[in-house]
Design a protein around this motif. Structure first.
Motif, short mmCIF file in Angstrom:
data_model
loop_
_atom_site.label_atom_id
_atom_site.label_comp_id
_atom_site.label_asym_id
_atom_site.label_seq_id
_atom_site.Cartn_x
_atom_site.Cartn_y
_atom_site.Cartn_z
N ASN A 60 4.40 8.11 15.32
CA ASN A 60 3.45 7.61 14.55
C ASN A 60 2.54 8.53 13.69
O ASN A 60 1.94 8.59 12.52
CB ASN A 60 2.23 6.83 15.61
CG ASN A 60 2.79 5.86 16.01
OD1 ASN A 60 3.65 5.05 15.48
ND2 ASN A 60 2.28 5.20 17.44
N MET A 61 2.44 9.84 14.33
CA MET A 61 1.90 10.89 13.51
C MET A 61 2.67 11.47 12.49
O MET A 61 2.36 11.26 11.26
CB MET A 61 1.82 12.22 14.50
CG MET A 61 1.20 13.33 13.75
SD MET A 61 -0.59 13.05 13.15
CE MET A 61 -1.46 13.01 14.78
N LYS A 62 3.95 11.34 12.57
CA LYS A 62 4.91 11.75 11.51
C LYS A 62 4.87 10.61 10.45
O LYS A 62 5.02 10.84 8.99
CB LYS A 62 6.33 12.08 12.12
CG LYS A 62 6.43 13.33 12.76
CD LYS A 62 8.05 13.67 13.25
CE LYS A 62 7.81 14.95 13.95
NZ LYS A 62 9.19 15.47 14.39
N ASP A 63 4.86 9.29 10.96
CA ASP A 63 4.82 8.33 9.98
C ASP A 63 3.64 8.30 9.22
O ASP A 63 3.68 8.20 7.83
CB ASP A 63 4.68 7.02 10.71
CG ASP A 63 6.15 6.61 11.45
OD1 ASP A 63 7.17 6.96 11.01
OD2 ASP A 63 6.32 5.48 12.14
N ARG A 64 2.42 8.57 9.58
CA ARG A 64 1.31 8.87 9.09
C ARG A 64 1.44 9.82 7.82
O ARG A 64 0.84 9.66 6.90
CB ARG A 64 0.14 9.07 9.97
CG ARG A 64 -0.57 8.08 10.52
CD ARG A 64 -1.78 8.55 11.03
NE ARG A 64 -1.90 8.01 12.67
CZ ARG A 64 -2.41 8.03 13.74
NH1 ARG A 64 -3.11 9.59 13.74
NH2 ARG A 64 -2.49 7.55 14.68
N ILE A 65 1.94 11.19 8.22
CA ILE A 65 2.00 12.02 7.44
C ILE A 65 2.77 12.00 6.39
O ILE A 65 2.81 12.19 4.91
CB ILE A 65 2.47 13.29 8.18
CG1 ILE A 65 1.42 13.83 9.10
CG2 ILE A 65 2.88 14.50 7.07
CD1 ILE A 65 1.76 14.90 10.17
N ALA A 66 4.03 11.09 6.47
CA ALA A 66 5.15 10.68 5.54
C ALA A 66 4.14 9.85 4.37
O ALA A 66 4.49 9.77 3.12
CB ALA A 66 6.06 10.22 6.21
N LYS A 67 3.62 8.78 5.11
CA LYS A 67 3.03 7.69 4.24
C LYS A 67 1.54 7.88 3.30
O LYS A 67 1.25 7.59 2.55
CB LYS A 67 2.93 6.30 5.11
CG LYS A 67 2.50 5.13 4.16
CD LYS A 67 3.13 4.01 4.67
CE LYS A 67 3.23 2.64 3.85
NZ LYS A 67 3.65 1.57 3.99
N ALA A 68 0.85 8.69 4.16
CA ALA A 68 -0.68 8.86 3.89
C ALA A 68 -0.79 10.34 4.03
O ALA A 68 -2.04 10.60 4.52
CB ALA A 68 -1.45 8.03 4.40
N PRO A 69 -0.39 11.49 3.22
CA PRO A 69 -0.64 12.91 3.52
C PRO A 69 -1.95 13.13 3.15
O PRO A 69 -2.71 14.11 3.39
CB PRO A 69 0.59 13.64 3.00
CG PRO A 69 1.06 12.53 1.87
CD PRO A 69 1.09 11.33 2.56
N GLU A 70 -2.46 12.43 2.03
CA GLU A 70 -3.81 12.55 1.14
C GLU A 70 -4.81 12.11 1.99
O GLU A 70 -5.97 12.47 1.51
CB GLU A 70 -3.90 11.86 -0.02
CG GLU A 70 -3.75 10.22 -0.02
CD GLU A 70 -2.45 9.68 0.16
OE1 GLU A 70 -2.34 8.56 0.06
OE2 GLU A 70 -1.15 10.31 0.49
N LEU A 71 -4.69 11.76 3.32
CA LEU A 71 -5.60 11.12 4.17
C LEU A 71 -5.81 12.01 5.51
O LEU A 71 -6.59 11.80 6.14
CB LEU A 71 -5.66 9.72 4.54
CG LEU A 71 -6.20 8.78 3.33
CD1 LEU A 71 -5.78 7.28 3.57
CD2 LEU A 71 -7.46 9.08 3.23
N PHE A 72 -5.20 13.05 5.34
CA PHE A 72 -4.88 14.37 6.35
C PHE A 72 -5.88 15.31 5.70
O PHE A 72 -5.67 15.94 4.34
CB PHE A 72 -3.73 14.73 6.48
CG PHE A 72 -3.04 13.92 7.66
CD1 PHE A 72 -3.23 14.67 8.96
CD2 PHE A 72 -2.51 12.89 7.50
CE1 PHE A 72 -2.48 13.85 9.94
CE2 PHE A 72 -1.79 12.36 8.42
CZ PHE A 72 -1.83 12.69 9.74
#
Length: 192
Positions: A60-72
């Protein structure tokens, strides 16, 4: 003679009150979006900062980073090049937090005016230095510029006061049962 400790505490209070950046932290850390190659570091930090029943899974963390890096928003220690911590979320048009935000990156809506904050992670050796607060304040500034309206998060009872000091409002017990815990839902009106 000026008491440096008292002076520093007063300066910190003013920075928080007026939502100003902490120059010392800004000089020490690079605050920016996460990079794909930092995914492994983010996973490890999450595992250190949260117990297994609450931590985001590696997938899930890697999916978030791939899809929405601008929200990190990460804090990279300029001295050693390592991540010291990060804040991450997903934008949405929804107005209430639900557990599916933790596990379903497809709920991400780039045009959403609200952000569900999914984790504030700061490694133990960087805690009690104001970094968590700086990450939150910088995140608020950035999302205000993007036209967002509100931030939402869930936290355990013992963290409510910390988030209230940052300007979040406790909305009471959340619908979330993530990790088998009782959470408080909190919100911050960005007021663009």
């Amino acid at each position: 003679m000026i008491n440096n400790k008292k002076s520093g505490e007063q300066a910190g209070k003013l920075l928080a009150e007026y939502n100003l950046p902490d120059k010392g932290l800004i000089e020490r850390f690079e605050l920016r979006n996460i990079r794909t190659e930092e995914a492994e570091q983010a996973v490890k930090i999450e595992q250190i900062c949260f117990p297994p029943n609450e931590a985001c899974s590696e997938k899930n963390m890697k999916d978030r980073i791939a899809k929405a890096p601008e929200l990190f928003l990460v804090a990279m220690d300029k001295e050693n090049g390592k991540l010291a911590g990060f804040l991450n979320g997903l934008s949405t048009k929804e107005h209430a937090f639900r557990d599916e935000f933790f596990t379903d990156v497809n709920l991400f809506d780039p045009t959403g005016q609200n952000v569900m904050l999914l984790g504030l992670d700061v490694l133990p050796e960087y805690r009690r230095q104001g970094l968590a607060k700086e990450l939150v304040f910088q995140y608020i500034r950035r999302e205000r510029k993007r036209g967002r309206k509100q931030l939402f998060l869930t936290c355990l009872k013992e963290k409510v006061t910390m988030y209230e000091k940052m300007g979040f409002v406790d909305r009471g017990i959340a619908n979330s049962t993530w990790g088998g815990e009782e959470w408080h839902e909190m919100s911050y009106d960005i007021g663009t």
